[in-house]
Motif scaffolding. Structure first.
Motif, PDB file in Angstrom:
ATOM      1  N   TYR A  20      64.234   1.234  20.089  1.00 37.86           N
ATOM      2  CA  TYR A  20      63.065   0.865  19.287  1.00 37.86           C
ATOM      3  C   TYR A  20      62.037   1.981  19.266  1.00 37.86           C
ATOM      4  CZ  TYR A  20      58.535  -1.299  18.324  1.00 37.86           C
ATOM      5  OH  TYR A  20      57.294  -1.588  17.822  1.00 37.86           O
ATOM      6  N   GLY A  21      61.665   2.398  18.054  1.00 32.99           N
ATOM      7  CA  GLY A  21      60.521   3.267  17.857  1.00 32.99           C
ATOM      8  C   GLY A  21      60.743   4.745  18.049  1.00 32.99           C
ATOM      9  N   LEU A  22      61.733   5.141  18.856  1.00 29.92           N
ATOM     10  CA  LEU A  22      61.870   6.563  19.183  1.00 29.92           C
ATOM     11  C   LEU A  22      62.268   7.396  17.967  1.00 29.92           C
ATOM     12  CD1 LEU A  22      63.551   6.314  22.678  1.00 29.92           C
ATOM     13  CD2 LEU A  22      61.285   7.160  22.166  1.00 29.92           C
ATOM     14  N   SER A  23      62.922   6.774  16.990  1.00 29.85           N
ATOM     15  CA  SER A  23      63.273   7.510  15.777  1.00 29.85           C
ATOM     16  C   SER A  23      62.033   7.942  15.014  1.00 29.85           C
ATOM     17  CB  SER A  23      64.167   6.647  14.875  1.00 29.85           C
ATOM     18  OG  SER A  23      63.581   5.384  14.640  1.00 29.85           O
ATOM     19  N   LEU A  24      60.948   7.167  15.112  1.00 28.84           N
ATOM     20  CA  LEU A  24      59.703   7.543  14.441  1.00 28.84           C
ATOM     21  C   LEU A  24      59.016   8.704  15.149  1.00 28.84           C
ATOM     22  CD1 LEU A  24      58.137   4.059  13.576  1.00 28.84           C
ATOM     23  CD2 LEU A  24      59.030   5.744  11.964  1.00 28.84           C
ATOM     24  N   VAL A  25      59.101   8.725  16.482  1.00 34.06           N
ATOM     25  CA  VAL A  25      58.424   9.771  17.245  1.00 34.06           C
ATOM     26  C   VAL A  25      59.175  11.090  17.135  1.00 34.06           C
ATOM     27  CG1 VAL A  25      57.541  10.400  19.526  1.00 34.06           C
ATOM     28  CG2 VAL A  25      57.586   8.006  18.835  1.00 34.06           C
ATOM     29  N   VAL A  26      60.529  11.017  17.092  1.00 31.39           N
ATOM     30  CA  VAL A  26      61.351  12.218  17.161  1.00 31.39           C
ATOM     31  C   VAL A  26      61.457  12.926  15.820  1.00 31.39           C
ATOM     32  CG1 VAL A  26      63.738  12.994  17.519  1.00 31.39           C
ATOM     33  CG2 VAL A  26      62.680  11.448  19.153  1.00 31.39           C
ATOM     34  N   ASN A  27      61.317  12.211  14.710  1.00 35.61           N
ATOM     35  CA  ASN A  27      61.806  12.732  13.434  1.00 35.61           C
ATOM     36  C   ASN A  27      60.969  13.820  12.777  1.00 35.61           C
ATOM     37  OD1 ASN A  27      60.327  11.404  10.906  1.00 35.61           O
ATOM     38  ND2 ASN A  27      60.376   9.891  12.494  1.00 35.61           N
ATOM     39  N   VAL A  28      60.375  13.513  11.634  1.00 36.25           N
ATOM     40  CA  VAL A  28      59.933  14.507  10.664  1.00 36.25           C
ATOM     41  C   VAL A  28      58.888  15.472  11.198  1.00 36.25           C
ATOM     42  CG1 VAL A  28      58.845  14.778   8.408  1.00 36.25           C
ATOM     43  CG2 VAL A  28      60.469  12.918   8.802  1.00 36.25           C
TER      44      VAL A  28
ATOM     45  N   LEU B 239      60.990  -3.871  24.161  1.00 40.04           N
ATOM     46  CA  LEU B 239      60.210  -2.963  25.021  1.00 40.04           C
ATOM     47  C   LEU B 239      60.451  -3.284  26.489  1.00 40.04           C
ATOM     48  CD1 LEU B 239      56.869  -2.846  23.006  1.00 40.04           C
ATOM     49  CD2 LEU B 239      58.477  -0.974  23.329  1.00 40.04           C
ATOM     50  N   ASP B 240      61.669  -3.050  26.955  1.00 33.43           N
ATOM     51  CA  ASP B 240      61.936  -3.191  28.378  1.00 33.43           C
ATOM     52  C   ASP B 240      61.409  -1.959  29.110  1.00 33.43           C
ATOM     53  OD1 ASP B 240      63.690  -1.224  27.666  1.00 33.43           O
ATOM     54  OD2 ASP B 240      65.505  -2.410  27.978  1.00 33.43           O
ATOM     55  N   GLY B 241      61.589  -1.948  30.413  1.00 28.50           N
ATOM     56  CA  GLY B 241      61.030  -0.852  31.204  1.00 28.50           C
ATOM     57  C   GLY B 241      61.553   0.512  30.802  1.00 28.50           C
ATOM     58  N   SER B 242      62.846   0.610  30.535  1.00 29.33           N
ATOM     59  CA  SER B 242      63.436   1.899  30.168  1.00 29.33           C
ATOM     60  C   SER B 242      62.887   2.405  28.844  1.00 29.33           C
ATOM     61  CB  SER B 242      64.959   1.770  30.086  1.00 29.33           C
ATOM     62  OG  SER B 242      65.510   1.419  31.339  1.00 29.33           O
ATOM     63  N   THR B 243      62.701   1.508  27.900  1.00 30.63           N
ATOM     64  CA  THR B 243      62.171   1.909  26.598  1.00 30.63           C
ATOM     65  C   THR B 243      60.726   2.369  26.719  1.00 30.63           C
ATOM     66  OG1 THR B 243      63.634   0.333  25.493  1.00 30.63           O
ATOM     67  CG2 THR B 243      61.771   1.173  24.227  1.00 30.63           C
ATOM     68  N   LEU B 244      59.939   1.674  27.528  1.00 29.30           N
ATOM     69  CA  LEU B 244      58.543   2.083  27.723  1.00 29.30           C
ATOM     70  C   LEU B 244      58.468   3.471  28.357  1.00 29.30           C
ATOM     71  CD1 LEU B 244      57.044  -1.283  29.042  1.00 29.30           C
ATOM     72  CD2 LEU B 244      56.616  -0.233  26.809  1.00 29.30           C
ATOM     73  N   VAL B 245      59.296   3.715  29.373  1.00 27.66           N
ATOM     74  CA  VAL B 245      59.322   5.034  30.012  1.00 27.66           C
ATOM     75  C   VAL B 245      59.732   6.106  29.011  1.00 27.66           C
ATOM     76  CG1 VAL B 245      60.531   6.431  31.731  1.00 27.66           C
ATOM     77  CG2 VAL B 245      59.723   4.153  32.333  1.00 27.66           C
ATOM     78  N   SER B 246      60.741   5.812  28.199  1.00 27.05           N
ATOM     79  CA  SER B 246      61.216   6.788  27.215  1.00 27.05           C
ATOM     80  C   SER B 246      60.163   7.079  26.161  1.00 27.05           C
ATOM     81  CB  SER B 246      62.503   6.278  26.554  1.00 27.05           C
ATOM     82  OG  SER B 246      63.539   6.157  27.502  1.00 27.05           O
ATOM     83  N   LEU B 247      59.447   6.051  25.715  1.00 25.70           N
ATOM     84  CA  LEU B 247      58.385   6.262  24.732  1.00 25.70           C
ATOM     85  C   LEU B 247      57.299   7.185  25.286  1.00 25.70           C
ATOM     86  CD1 LEU B 247      57.915   2.731  23.110  1.00 25.70           C
ATOM     87  CD2 LEU B 247      58.525   4.838  21.918  1.00 25.70           C
ATOM     88  N   LEU B 248      56.898   6.961  26.527  1.00 26.06           N
ATOM     89  CA  LEU B 248      55.840   7.781  27.117  1.00 26.06           C
ATOM     90  C   LEU B 248      56.308   9.218  27.349  1.00 26.06           C
ATOM     91  CD1 LEU B 248      54.251   5.294  29.686  1.00 26.06           C
ATOM     92  CD2 LEU B 248      53.317   6.034  27.500  1.00 26.06           C
TER      93      LEU B 248
END
Length: 502
Positions: free
Chosen positions: A242-250, A105-114
């Motif tokens: 990390y994690g974005l596959s869960l948010v984007v998918n089904v 969870l670096d800065g770029s990943t946190l921004v992308s998750l939000l």
């Protein structure tokens, strides 16, 4: 009395949080800010659910802001029976992922998750097809940027190409379908041709229906990762951020199917139902077999999600209240359970440097809590008695038995194979002796940290609480399911009592 614009606040808040993170340099502080924003967003979505009236048809909590004159697109948000639980689920997945390992969870990943969370919530709330398309595309931008930055080695570059190819295959058909709807509306002189309520009321001319159905179904199949359009999900799960596959998918594909495809084109959906049911169950069985063959935990989880997507498609294709209610409930259960499961898998990787089960073993000695949560969350996602997925699969199975009794056999076989897959993964990862040559490294593995324990415990509590008290969740969608069944299968709407608590 006018209430606060909770839906708009839920969509805008993660964007503001992502912008604020650009000025936060300290990693720990950035993580705290992102977690606080995700928690507040979840609270806003929960408040919207509490204000939702379960017995009322049509969209509620409508918030209309502006209209784009040249296109006829209206920026209007609202909640209906299909999206009422998807909204807090998207916020919950994002908050759960915030408890993951620091190195993930670096800065770029946190921004992308939000940013992805904001686009996802906007997609669930959008009451305009063109606005749905805009959010549909916006969901893909952050993950594409992250994958592009990490695509230095050959595997990551291949993952980027696979992801881009499949996402184009889902976006372009939806774009074409949206343009078709706009052309039909403009020819008829409609001021807002994309407004969902008006679109569903006036329908689409018969000559356009088959083409429109094919385009929308292709977009849904790719986004839901239904076989044969599934390859992107395991690849993104294994190689992606990390994690974005869960948010984007089904869930985006499922929402598009229930909110647009089925009510707009009921005759085409009913006609294609048997074929889609066979495709869904076949894909579920295929995904289960591929998951069984994996030695990498992340790819295994990816193929298990493919299997679950097939089951959901098959459930919707049965066109009765039990199967529809079970499918929508199962989507919530899968989202919660797989969030916790992926959190544990990433914790294993952060501590051992691998998710290859051939290099693991014996972790239960050093990490008993990690082992317990992996076991509970894994089987909670597959219909373990007392969990929310048990209720969802029970309704789904009864709905399939009511329509096509023999078709239920692949469902039972799929569930059995998935159970074997997870038990074998648990055995190879946590039980027995450490893998040869890796015993020293595995002896230093730490158990889950407090924040990881609380996040995993929260997901476990939710799936078991939902299994004990599924009634409120079913009642939230009861009216929508009933009206949807009456639309796609007239005369079947009151059969079976699908909304009753099992």
């Amino acid at each position: 009395m006018r209430t606060l614009p909770l839906l708009s606040m839920s969509v805008v808040l993660p964007v503001l949080g992502a912008v604020a993170l650009r000025w936060v340099r300290q990693p720990t502080r950035a993580r705290q800010v992102a977690t606080g924003v995700a928690a507040l967003t979840l609270a806003l979505t929960a408040a919207a659910v509490l204000l939702f009236r379960s017995g009322q048809q049509g969209p509620q909590l409508l918030e209309s802001w502006f209209r784009v004159p040249l296109l006829g697109m209206v920026f209007e948000l609202g909640l209906d029976g299909a999206s009422v639980l998807a909204l807090p689920l998207g916020a919950l997945i994002t908050l759960g992922l915030m408890a993951g390992p620091r190195q993930s969870l670096d800065g770029s990943t946190l921004v992308s998750l939000l940013l992805t969370e904001s686009a996802t919530l906007g997609f669930f709330c959008a009451q305009d097809l063109a606005l749905m398309l805009a959010f549909f595309v916006a969901m893909l931008v952050p993950v594409s940027v992250l994958v592009s930055r990490s695509a230095k080695a050959q595997p990551e570059a291949r993952a980027l190409r696979t992801f881009r190819t499949y996402m184009l295959a889902s976006t372009l058909p939806l774009l074409a379908a949206t343009v078709m709807v706009g052309v039909v509306g403009w020819r008829a002189g409609v001021e807002t041709p994309f407004a969902l309520t008006e679109l569903l009321a006036r329908g689409v001319p018969a000559p356009w229906q088959q083409t429109l159905f094919g385009l929308l179904l292709l977009a849904v199949g790719v986004r839901m990762a239904v076989v044969p359009f599934h390859s992107w999900l395991p690849v993104l799960m294994a190689r992606g951020p990390y994690g974005l596959s869960l948010v984007v998918n089904v869930h985006a594909g499922l929402c598009l199917l229930v909110r647009v495809v089925m009510p707009l084109l009921p005759a085409q959906w009913t006609h294609a139902g048997p074929l889609l049911g066979v495709l869904g169950l076949g894909g579920a069985l295929y995904g289960a077999v591929l998951a069984l063959a994996q030695v990498d935990l992340r790819r295994m989880v990816g193929f298990l999600l493919v299997s679950q997507s097939g089951l959901m498609l098959a459930g919707l294709a049965m066109d009765n209240t039990q199967s529809l209610s079970g499918t929508l409930l199962q989507s919530v259960a899968v989202g919660i359970a797989f969030t916790g499961l992926m959190l544990v898998v990433r914790a294993i990787e952060a501590r051992t440097g691998t998710t290859d089960m051939t290099r693991l073993g014996g972790l239960v000695r050093r990490s008993p809590r990690m082992a317990a949560f992996f076991f509970l969350l894994g089987f909670a996602s597959l219909g373990f008695p007392g969990t929310l997925s048990f209720v969802g699969e029970d309704l789904l199975l009864h709905g399939i038995l009511e329509t096509h009794p023999l078709v239920a056999l692949p469902l039972l076989l799929t569930t059995a194979i998935n159970g074997i897959t997870l038990f074998r993964a648990f055995q190879r990862t946590f039980l027995g002796a450490p893998a040869h040559g890796h015993a020293t490294a595995l002896e230093t593995v730490e158990d889950l940290l407090p924040r990881e324990r609380w996040a995993a415990l929260g997901t476990v509590a939710l799936v078991f609480l939902g299994g004990v008290l599924p009634g409120p969740l079913l009642r939230l969608r009861e009216t929508h399911v009933q009206s949807l069944v009456e639309r796609v299968a007239p005369g079947e709407g009151h059969a079976g009592g699908a909304h009753a608590e099992p």
